[in-house]
Design an enzyme around this catalytic site. Sequence first.
Site, mmCIF file in Angstrom:
data_model
loop_
_atom_site.group_PDB
_atom_site.id
_atom_site.type_symbol
_atom_site.label_atom_id
_atom_site.label_comp_id
_atom_site.label_asym_id
_atom_site.label_seq_id
_atom_site.Cartn_x
_atom_site.Cartn_y
_atom_site.Cartn_z
ATOM 1 N N HIS A 36 0.833 -1.207 0.000
ATOM 2 C CA HIS A 36 0.000 0.000 0.000
ATOM 3 C C HIS A 36 0.866 1.255 0.000
ATOM 4 O O HIS A 36 0.683 2.150 -0.828
ATOM 5 C CB HIS A 36 -0.914 -0.012 1.232
ATOM 6 C CG HIS A 36 -1.647 1.267 1.467
ATOM 7 N ND1 HIS A 36 -2.988 1.420 1.209
ATOM 8 C CD2 HIS A 36 -1.220 2.475 1.960
ATOM 9 C CE1 HIS A 36 -3.352 2.663 1.501
ATOM 10 N NE2 HIS A 36 -2.301 3.319 1.974
ATOM 11 N N GLU A 37 1.795 1.319 0.936
ATOM 12 C CA GLU A 37 2.599 2.540 1.068
ATOM 13 C C GLU A 37 3.505 2.753 -0.132
ATOM 14 O O GLU A 37 3.662 3.879 -0.620
ATOM 15 C CB GLU A 37 3.405 2.490 2.367
ATOM 16 C CG GLU A 37 2.548 2.532 3.629
ATOM 17 C CD GLU A 37 1.655 3.762 3.707
ATOM 18 O OE1 GLU A 37 1.995 4.795 3.124
ATOM 19 O OE2 GLU A 37 0.599 3.673 4.346
ATOM 20 N N HIS A 85 -9.440 8.404 3.604
ATOM 21 C CA HIS A 85 -9.397 7.030 4.103
ATOM 22 C C HIS A 85 -10.792 6.447 4.279
ATOM 23 O O HIS A 85 -10.933 5.228 4.427
ATOM 24 C CB HIS A 85 -8.663 6.962 5.446
ATOM 25 C CG HIS A 85 -7.193 7.194 5.361
ATOM 26 N ND1 HIS A 85 -6.633 8.442 5.517
ATOM 27 C CD2 HIS A 85 -6.161 6.333 5.138
ATOM 28 C CE1 HIS A 85 -5.319 8.348 5.411
ATOM 29 N NE2 HIS A 85 -5.008 7.092 5.165
#
Length: 369
Positions: free
Chosen positions: A157-158, A259
């Site tokens: 993800h990052e 988010h």
Amino acid sequence: MFHSIVPPYLLEQLERSASDPSLRARFRQSLQHDAVLRARPAAGRETAAAAGGRQCKVYDADNGTDLPGTLVRAEVDDPSQDLSVNQAYDGTGATWTLYKECFGRDSIDGAGLVLTSTVHYDRGYANAFWDGAQMVFGDGDGEVFAHFTSSIDVTGHELTHGVTQYTANLAYDGQSGALNESISDVFGSLAKQYAMGQSAADADWLIGAGLFLPGVRGVALRSMKAPGTAYDDPRLGKDPQPATMSGYVDTEDDNGGVHLNSGIPNHAFYLVATELGGNAYDDAGKIWYGTLTSGNLSETATFKDFAEATQTTARDLFGDSSTQLAAVTKSWQTVGVLEDQTRLMNAAQIELQPSTPPSQPPAPSTPRE
């Protein structure tokens, strides 16, 4: 260019709900660090060797905050005695492998950028983040969160924030920011699925599974299969992600709900992948990757912009009459981003029908003799 896996609203909730003053202080410290990091310019980038290829380096901050720290493992090194070091190395390697073997991309910049990670950042730091140049992992607070190196999908993800940074560069606000987050969830999940040899049907579709320590009522930070169901815990609250546009959250918090509302495009991808079957990193992944790297997305793309772009990519890759295009269209209609034209046509036909039955025709006249 700071992107963290744990959203600020969740850390704020944990700070409010913590009964232990020392635990409350840890969450407050994590929030304060994140606020400082968001305002800090990205660190300098390490350049890759001319040959390119996989190059992962892991550093140890030794519970400090100076980055990158001390180099503890590189490509030529044997595994470390430190589990976090090995997990960070394996997670970055798995992400590189996904992009290279599935999409032909050499590292996150497409040109062999060294994948740099730092473990043991700060003390009790309850987050992991991409700062525009590298990955950084905290060890967790010890009560709610475990070590953030434990989930390949978190690393994927990052690092995918880096891919987006080098391609569409989606603005981190509102719907474009939610797309930024969703794309990272998509390819983070694909990195895990590819590393574990999972099909779309086998995958758990969870982001951050294994991060919560025993006693927490939750399975992960987010669920792509069922947004809004990842956790329901007295300390964390209930997972607030919507799965469709009917639950879209209009807020100024969290950069306009990046988010939160990412659950909507997340669910769309899950629906495409499971509708097509097989491996999600094949056709579905190629459509999302092709859209991200097409150069046709504006930095402020909306959900509808992205949905229509995935339709274009599916059409270009597989054709106008393809099952792939049909699955993409259906998924965006299901989550309410695109209108269902068939449903609208049927509704219009019903509207045009008379509300009362027509009058009886007159009786035929008697013929003249």
